[in-house]
Design an enzyme around this catalytic site. Structure first.
Site, PDB file in Angstrom:
ATOM      1  N   LYS A  15       0.841  -1.158   0.027  1.00 42.89           N
ATOM      2  CA  LYS A  15       0.099   0.041   0.099  1.00 42.89           C
ATOM      3  C   LYS A  15       0.750   1.160   0.187  1.00 42.89           C
ATOM      4  O   LYS A  15       0.529   2.196  -0.685  1.00 42.89           O
ATOM      5  CB  LYS A  15      -0.895  -0.004   1.275  1.00 42.89           C
ATOM      6  CG  LYS A  15      -1.858  -1.098   1.238  1.00 42.89           C
ATOM      7  CD  LYS A  15      -3.037  -1.107   2.283  1.00 42.89           C
ATOM      8  CE  LYS A  15      -2.332  -1.248   3.969  1.00 42.89           C
ATOM      9  NZ  LYS A  15      -1.737  -2.316   4.113  1.00 42.89           N
ATOM     10  N   ARG A  89      -9.336   1.053   9.281  1.00 44.55           N
ATOM     11  CA  ARG A  89      -8.820  -0.301   9.712  1.00 44.55           C
ATOM     12  C   ARG A  89     -10.084  -1.169  10.294  1.00 44.55           C
ATOM     13  O   ARG A  89      -9.823  -2.320  10.506  1.00 44.55           O
ATOM     14  CB  ARG A  89      -7.610  -0.331  10.309  1.00 44.55           C
ATOM     15  CG  ARG A  89      -6.418  -0.597   9.834  1.00 44.55           C
ATOM     16  CD  ARG A  89      -5.220  -0.493  10.711  1.00 44.55           C
ATOM     17  NE  ARG A  89      -4.116  -1.267  10.464  1.00 44.55           N
ATOM     18  CZ  ARG A  89      -3.103  -0.903   9.886  1.00 44.55           C
ATOM     19  NH1 ARG A  89      -2.961   0.468   9.380  1.00 44.55           N
ATOM     20  NH2 ARG A  89      -2.053  -1.620   9.751  1.00 44.55           N
ATOM     21  N   ARG A 128      12.031  -8.224   4.334  1.00 37.26           N
ATOM     22  CA  ARG A 128      12.291  -6.585   4.197  1.00 37.26           C
ATOM     23  C   ARG A 128      13.264  -6.090   4.971  1.00 37.26           C
ATOM     24  O   ARG A 128      13.804  -5.269   4.745  1.00 37.26           O
ATOM     25  CB  ARG A 128      10.861  -6.220   4.109  1.00 37.26           C
ATOM     26  CG  ARG A 128      10.370  -4.998   4.944  1.00 37.26           C
ATOM     27  CD  ARG A 128       8.896  -4.593   4.780  1.00 37.26           C
ATOM     28  NE  ARG A 128       8.074  -4.347   5.681  1.00 37.26           N
ATOM     29  CZ  ARG A 128       6.793  -4.106   5.692  1.00 37.26           C
ATOM     30  NH1 ARG A 128       6.203  -3.605   4.628  1.00 37.26           N
ATOM     31  NH2 ARG A 128       6.128  -3.879   6.664  1.00 37.26           N
ATOM     32  N   ARG A 132      11.897  -2.652  11.496  1.00 37.74           N
ATOM     33  CA  ARG A 132      10.686  -1.999  12.317  1.00 37.74           C
ATOM     34  C   ARG A 132      10.440  -3.010  13.283  1.00 37.74           C
ATOM     35  O   ARG A 132      10.343  -4.372  13.224  1.00 37.74           O
ATOM     36  CB  ARG A 132       9.385  -2.140  11.384  1.00 37.74           C
ATOM     37  CG  ARG A 132       9.080  -0.774  10.549  1.00 37.74           C
ATOM     38  CD  ARG A 132       8.092  -0.983   9.712  1.00 37.74           C
ATOM     39  NE  ARG A 132       6.810  -1.205  10.153  1.00 37.74           N
ATOM     40  CZ  ARG A 132       5.551  -1.355   9.617  1.00 37.74           C
ATOM     41  NH1 ARG A 132       5.563  -1.179   8.200  1.00 37.74           N
ATOM     42  NH2 ARG A 132       4.441  -1.969  10.118  1.00 37.74           N
ATOM     43  N   ARG A 143      -0.768  -9.038  13.455  1.00 38.95           N
ATOM     44  CA  ARG A 143      -1.159  -8.233  12.424  1.00 38.95           C
ATOM     45  C   ARG A 143      -2.070  -8.726  11.151  1.00 38.95           C
ATOM     46  O   ARG A 143      -3.000  -8.257  11.031  1.00 38.95           O
ATOM     47  CB  ARG A 143       0.057  -7.349  11.615  1.00 38.95           C
ATOM     48  CG  ARG A 143       0.478  -6.403  12.529  1.00 38.95           C
ATOM     49  CD  ARG A 143       2.067  -5.746  12.434  1.00 38.95           C
ATOM     50  NE  ARG A 143       2.391  -5.403  10.996  1.00 38.95           N
ATOM     51  CZ  ARG A 143       3.562  -5.193  10.526  1.00 38.95           C
ATOM     52  NH1 ARG A 143       4.446  -5.954  10.877  1.00 38.95           N
ATOM     53  NH2 ARG A 143       3.445  -4.976   9.410  1.00 38.95           N
TER      54      ARG A 143
HETATM   55  P1  ADP Z   1       1.040  -2.684   8.081  1.00 36.32           P
HETATM   56  O1  ADP Z   1      -0.095  -2.335   7.172  1.00 36.32           O
HETATM   57  O2  ADP Z   1       2.247  -3.193   7.439  1.00 36.32           O
HETATM   58  O3  ADP Z   1       0.809  -3.632   9.547  1.00 36.32           O
HETATM   59  P2  ADP Z   1       1.221  -0.001   9.300  1.00 36.32           P
HETATM   60  O4  ADP Z   1       2.483   0.860   9.092  1.00 36.32           O
HETATM   61  O5  ADP Z   1      -0.081   0.841   8.242  1.00 36.32           O
HETATM   62  O6  ADP Z   1       1.656  -1.513   8.674  1.00 36.32           O
HETATM   63  O7  ADP Z   1       0.796  -0.049  10.598  1.00 36.32           O
HETATM   64  C1  ADP Z   1       1.627  -0.181  11.872  1.00 36.32           C
HETATM   65  C2  ADP Z   1       0.630  -0.235  12.990  1.00 36.32           C
HETATM   66  O8  ADP Z   1       0.308   1.085  13.368  1.00 36.32           O
HETATM   67  C3  ADP Z   1      -0.566  -1.156  13.106  1.00 36.32           C
HETATM   68  O9  ADP Z   1      -0.090  -2.579  13.294  1.00 36.32           O
HETATM   69  C4  ADP Z   1      -1.447  -0.509  14.249  1.00 36.32           C
HETATM   70  O10 ADP Z   1      -0.763  -0.905  15.756  1.00 36.32           O
HETATM   71  C5  ADP Z   1      -0.991   0.862  13.866  1.00 36.32           C
HETATM   72  N1  ADP Z   1      -2.081   1.531  13.039  1.00 36.32           N
HETATM   73  C6  ADP Z   1      -1.939   2.154  11.967  1.00 36.32           C
HETATM   74  N2  ADP Z   1      -2.908   2.614  11.399  1.00 36.32           N
HETATM   75  C7  ADP Z   1      -4.107   2.396  12.236  1.00 36.32           C
HETATM   76  C8  ADP Z   1      -5.443   2.714  12.222  1.00 36.32           C
HETATM   77  N3  ADP Z   1      -6.056   3.274  11.149  1.00 36.32           N
HETATM   78  N4  ADP Z   1      -5.815   2.246  13.512  1.00 36.32           N
HETATM   79  C9  ADP Z   1      -5.424   1.623  14.486  1.00 36.32           C
HETATM   80  N5  ADP Z   1      -4.080   1.465  14.348  1.00 36.32           N
HETATM   81  C10 ADP Z   1      -3.309   1.771  13.468  1.00 36.32           C
END
Ligand code: ADP
Length: 187
Positions: A15, A89, A128, A132, A143
């Site tokens: 994404k 989400r 990757r 992180r 996740r």
């Molecule tokens: P990925 O899609 O690879 O899991 P992101 O960088 O989008 O990684 O998100 C990393 C973390 O940030 C998530 O696992 C969550 O803990 C938090 N996070 C990101 N976006 C949201 C959201 N919209 N609502 C709640 N938590 C979020």
């Protein structure tokens, strides 16, 4: 009215890569909640401190932590096109997004699902190595579980509203972008 795109897809589906391309190619402003939260953590702000443990466990941070940040960012976008990566989400977040956009006189123009099977996700993330803190195998599994339980219902949510576009995310990034761009330009 400026476009507002939602990118849906599991962790590791690309994404962020696709959102960046939409930014360079079509001038979309990117709003990536994961990046916002990681920046907040790096700066040690209250938002970052509150989000940290949830992120490291692979859980969603609570809505009261994330919603204000997203709503502010949307309000600042004026009439620029926006691509949302990592938000919404959950159905509650999708409803909150609809409300926030309505207050700005806009709405979701399309939700693009970047579809990638779980095995590919696990393989990609383990390779990757970005360092992180949430890219270890246990957290990646969590996740993915959270994605299937909380986020995947949004596929039906946006499909019911006639907004869903599906893209095969297992292809090379250029081929994925070709489909993403076409979906973004479709009206
Ligand atoms: P990925 O899609 O690879 O899991 P992101 O960088 O989008 O990684 O998100 C990393 C973390 O940030 C998530 O696992 C969550 O803990 C938090 N996070 C990101 N976006 C949201 C959201 N919209 N609502 C709640 N938590 C979020």
């Amino acid at each position: 009215m400026a476009s507002t795109l939602v990118l849906l897809g599991p962790p590791g589906s690309g994404k962020g890569t696709q959102a960046a391309r939409l930014g360079e190619d079509l001038g979309f402003r990117q709003l990536a909640t994961g990046d916002l939260l990681r920046e907040a953590r790096a700066q040690g702000t209250q938002l970052g401190v509150r989000a940290a443990d949830y992120m490291d466990r692979g859980e969603l941070v609570p809505d009261d932590v994330i919603l204000e940040t997203v709503c502010d960012a949307i309000a600042r976008a004026d009439d620029e096109p926006i691509v949302l990566d990592g938000f919404p989400r959950s159905e509650a977040q999708a409803d909150a997004l609809a409300g926030a956009l309505e207050r700005q006189g806009r709405d979701v123009t399309a939700a693009i699902l970047i579809d990638v099977p779980d095995e590919v996700v696990v393989e990609r993330i383990s390779g990757r190595g970005q360092g992180r803190s949430d890219d270890n195998p246990d957290t990646v599994r969590e996740r993915l579980r959270v994605y299937h339980d909380e986020t995947e219902p949004l596929v039906a949510y946006y499909d019911d509203r006639g907004l869903l576009r599906r893209v095969d995310g297992a292809q090379a990034p250029d081929a994925v972008y070709e489909q993403v761009r076409r979906s973004a330009e479709e009206r």
